[in-house]
Scaffold this motif. Structure first.
Motif, PDB file in Angstrom:
ATOM      1  N   PRO A  22       0.842  -1.215   0.000  1.00  0.00           N
ATOM      2  CA  PRO A  22       0.000   0.000   0.000  1.00  0.00           C
ATOM      3  C   PRO A  22       0.868   1.254   0.000  1.00  0.00           C
ATOM      4  O   PRO A  22       2.036   1.243   0.378  1.00  0.00           O
ATOM      5  N   GLY A  23       0.320   2.337  -0.400  1.00  0.00           N
ATOM      6  CA  GLY A  23       1.067   3.578  -0.578  1.00  0.00           C
ATOM      7  C   GLY A  23       1.478   4.251   0.714  1.00  0.00           C
ATOM      8  O   GLY A  23       2.483   4.944   0.779  1.00  0.00           O
ATOM      9  N   GLU A  24       0.666   4.127   1.799  1.00  0.00           N
ATOM     10  CA  GLU A  24       0.944   4.902   3.018  1.00  0.00           C
ATOM     11  C   GLU A  24       1.544   4.012   4.094  1.00  0.00           C
ATOM     12  O   GLU A  24       1.146   2.853   4.276  1.00  0.00           O
ATOM     13  N   GLY A  25       2.481   4.620   4.828  1.00  0.00           N
ATOM     14  CA  GLY A  25       3.075   3.957   5.990  1.00  0.00           C
ATOM     15  C   GLY A  25       3.980   2.793   5.650  1.00  0.00           C
ATOM     16  O   GLY A  25       4.193   1.936   6.508  1.00  0.00           O
ATOM     17  N   THR A  26       4.440   2.778   4.457  1.00  0.00           N
ATOM     18  CA  THR A  26       5.283   1.637   4.056  1.00  0.00           C
ATOM     19  C   THR A  26       6.655   2.090   3.547  1.00  0.00           C
ATOM     20  O   THR A  26       7.307   1.394   2.781  1.00  0.00           O
ATOM     21  N   GLU A  27       7.043   3.310   3.965  1.00  0.00           N
ATOM     22  CA  GLU A  27       8.325   3.832   3.478  1.00  0.00           C
ATOM     23  C   GLU A  27       9.488   2.901   3.834  1.00  0.00           C
ATOM     24  O   GLU A  27      10.417   2.700   3.036  1.00  0.00           O
ATOM     25  N   LYS A  28       9.437   2.320   5.034  1.00  0.00           N
ATOM     26  CA  LYS A  28      10.534   1.453   5.470  1.00  0.00           C
ATOM     27  C   LYS A  28      10.606   0.201   4.605  1.00  0.00           C
ATOM     28  O   LYS A  28      11.688  -0.267   4.235  1.00  0.00           O
ATOM     29  N   ILE A  29       9.419  -0.360   4.278  1.00  0.00           N
ATOM     30  CA  ILE A  29       9.403  -1.563   3.439  1.00  0.00           C
ATOM     31  C   ILE A  29       9.992  -1.246   2.072  1.00  0.00           C
ATOM     32  O   ILE A  29      10.785  -2.003   1.515  1.00  0.00           O
ATOM     33  N   ARG A  30       9.588  -0.089   1.523  1.00  0.00           N
ATOM     34  CA  ARG A  30      10.117   0.300   0.214  1.00  0.00           C
ATOM     35  C   ARG A  30      11.638   0.519   0.266  1.00  0.00           C
ATOM     36  O   ARG A  30      12.369   0.201  -0.684  1.00  0.00           O
ATOM     37  N   GLU A  31      12.096   1.048   1.407  1.00  0.00           N
ATOM     38  CA  GLU A  31      13.538   1.269   1.572  1.00  0.00           C
ATOM     39  C   GLU A  31      14.290  -0.069   1.556  1.00  0.00           C
ATOM     40  O   GLU A  31      15.335  -0.217   0.918  1.00  0.00           O
ATOM     41  N   TYR A  32      13.707  -1.068   2.263  1.00  0.00           N
ATOM     42  CA  TYR A  32      14.340  -2.389   2.295  1.00  0.00           C
ATOM     43  C   TYR A  32      14.336  -3.052   0.912  1.00  0.00           C
ATOM     44  O   TYR A  32      15.295  -3.713   0.518  1.00  0.00           O
ATOM     45  N   LEU A  33      13.228  -2.886   0.210  1.00  0.00           N
ATOM     46  CA  LEU A  33      13.143  -3.460  -1.133  1.00  0.00           C
ATOM     47  C   LEU A  33      14.169  -2.813  -2.073  1.00  0.00           C
ATOM     48  O   LEU A  33      14.793  -3.482  -2.900  1.00  0.00           O
ATOM     49  N   ALA A  34      14.350  -1.499  -1.938  1.00  0.00           N
ATOM     50  CA  ALA A  34      15.359  -0.808  -2.760  1.00  0.00           C
ATOM     51  C   ALA A  34      16.752  -1.320  -2.425  1.00  0.00           C
ATOM     52  O   ALA A  34      17.602  -1.516  -3.315  1.00  0.00           O
ATOM     53  N   LEU A  35      16.993  -1.538  -1.116  1.00  0.00           N
ATOM     54  CA  LEU A  35      18.282  -2.065  -0.689  1.00  0.00           C
ATOM     55  C   LEU A  35      18.490  -3.477  -1.235  1.00  0.00           C
ATOM     56  O   LEU A  35      19.600  -3.843  -1.657  1.00  0.00           O
ATOM     57  N   LEU A  36      17.399  -4.293  -1.247  1.00  0.00           N
ATOM     58  CA  LEU A  36      17.484  -5.644  -1.785  1.00  0.00           C
ATOM     59  C   LEU A  36      17.845  -5.612  -3.275  1.00  0.00           C
ATOM     60  O   LEU A  36      18.718  -6.362  -3.736  1.00  0.00           O
TER      61      LEU A  36
END
Length: 500
Positions: free
Chosen positions: A302-316
């Protein structure tokens, strides 16, 4: 009964038996180059010619008081006494060899003949004619010494298949006695597989032609075989052959070991090549799958409150990209060891400009090809890979977006020296050698993506092509100097050997 000649007065010293020799006969003796002498039955010198006196160093007045044994070298005295007895008994000696001793003690080798003169059945005197053979004898001794001491196998053989003479090297190498070698056909010692070729070589020699670089195997006494390399020449008009052989068994065995090792290495390289490509493919496939999964997961978040997940995915995805880069660089490093590229005409100015476009640095960044870059014959792909890595590193490690990289070149003996210089942060002195090692980076991987293989690859390629590389950096900026052959190795060989 020996032929007897009348001599009226053999006791008169300084004259030929028979009194004063007739003028013509005496002139012949005096002007002869051979040494001529006459000796009484008691061994006293009766007459010697000019050549005798000059060779042995005695004056004419000294002859009367000399016994022949006085002028014979001590080593030859027993032999001369026996010869004198034979001659006085009426025997003619036609091949007499001994040594005189000169007045100053030198040894003079001579060869000649002697006979006696008789009257009323009694010996009156001997006459002898001798030729100096000192130089010839020394030469023969040296020749015999060479024959005896030669490390190569020297022989005299016949086209009938038998040795006539062999030097000690035959005995040392093959272990047979000289008598065994001379009593048997040399074909008995030749390896069965080499006999037909050996017979062909003998036929060539029998026709009067030399045989060079002929190789066969000889059986030694212990049952082992020795490889011999022959050079043989026949004596014209005879069935005699002079030959020299070199034992190259150890060289042959070493050669065979090298061939076996080369074959094993080729198989190992082929296996390694197959493994590298298989591993590269097998490692990249799951990485691509992981990258795709990361993309799908991000699409479902989902678009909101998931900045950390997106950060981890970018790192992956970043780690996946690094792993793919590492695998690609390892494959490139392996290829650099085995790749062979044909030389072609390379315009390095054009090459640098093409790389500047390909590497796509920031708009403010400048990559400059200095005037004077060469156009020459070289394998393009490895040279391009070296320049691409060095320019790419300069861009990647620069601390400003408006940096500058310059590429220059100059002729240096048989090489071109290229310099890739930047105005970046520089390289500390204690790291200037370490950066050419595998997996070496000056900045943490979290801050700068890379495999740490680039400069190791550059050095490997440069060294493989006969060049060298070094870095110069003192404070800001770094300059990588590397050399590259001005002429490809095969062309350089042709220049030194125009007959190829």
């Amino acid at each position: 009964m020996p032929k007897r000649s009348k001599v009226r007065d053999p006791s008169v010293p300084g004259v030929w038996p028979g009194g004063a020799a007739p003028g013509l006969f005496r002139d012949l003796c005096e002007n002869a180059n051979d040494l001529i002498q006459s000796v009484s039955p008691e061994g006293r010198l009766l007459y010697v010619n000019r050549a005798w006196r000059e060779t042995l160093g005695f004056g004419e007045s000294e002859i009367a008081g000399l016994d022949v044994i006085d002028v014979v070298h001590p080593d030859s005295r027993d032999h001369c006494r026996a010869a004198l007895r034979e001659v006085m008994s009426g025997k003619t000696l036609g091949d007499l060899e001994f040594a005189f001793r000169t007045k100053d003690g030198r040894r003079v080798e001579v060869s000649g003949s002697a006979r006696s003169w008789f009257e009323n059945g009694q010996p009156l005197a001997t006459s002898g004619i001798f030729r100096q053979v000192t130089a010839e004898k020394h030469l023969k001794e040296e020749r015999d010494r060479l024959f005896e001491l030669s490390l190569d196998l020297l022989c005299v053989a016949g086209t009938d298949g038998y040795f006539k003479q062999v030097n000690p090297a035959f005995e040392r190498v093959l272990g047979y006695s000289r008598e065994e070698l001379l009593s048997r056909s040399f074909l008995d010692f030749v390896h069965p597989d080499d006999r037909a070729r050996t017979l062909e070589a003998i036929a060539v020699l029998a026709q009067g032609h030399p045989v060079v670089d002929f190789k066969n195997r000889y059986r030694a006494r212990d049952g082992s075989y020795h490889w011999l390399a022959w050079r043989s020449a026949p004596l014209s008009g005879t069935h005699v052959v002079y030959a020299v052989a070199r034992d190259f068994t150890e060289e042959r065995q070493a050669q065979e070991v090298i061939v076996r090792q080369a074959e094993a290495l080729a198989r190992s390289n082929a296996d390694l090549e197959q493994f590298v490509y298989a591993a590269s493919h097998d490692l990249r496939a799951p990485l691509r799958t992981i990258g795709q999964l990361a993309d799908w997961i991000e699409e479902q978040v989902p678009g909101e409150g998931t900045e950390k997940i997106r950060e981890y995915l970018a790192l992956l995805r970043q780690r996946v990209g690094r792993m793919e880069t590492l695998i690609g660089d390892l494959l490139e490093y392996h290829r650099a060891e085995h790749a062979a590229t044909a030389p072609t005409r390379v315009d390095t100015t054009s090459l640098v400009r093409n790389l500047a476009t390909l590497l796509a640095p920031p708009d403010e960044f400048r990559i400059h090809a200095e005037p004077g870059l060469p156009v020459f014959e070289a394998p393009r792909a490895p040279l391009e890979l070296v320049l691409r890595n060095l320019i790419s590193n300069a861009i990647k490690h620069h601390d400003r977006r408006d940096g500058r990289v310059s590429v220059s070149g100059r002729r240096l003996d048989g090489f071109y020296e290229f310099v890739v210089a930047d105005d970046g942060p520089g390289i500390p002195r204690d790291h200037q050698e370490r950066i050419f090692g595998m997996f070496q980076q000056l900045r943490p991987r979290d801050r700068l993506e890379g495999s740490g293989i680039g400069l190791a690859l550059v050095r490997k390629i440069v060294v493989r092509h006969g060049g060298a590389i070094r870095v110069v950096s003192d404070g800001r900026g770094a300059a990588f100097h590397f050399t590259w052959p001005a002429v490809p190795p095969s062309a350089a060989d042709d220049e030194h050997d125009p007959g190829r």
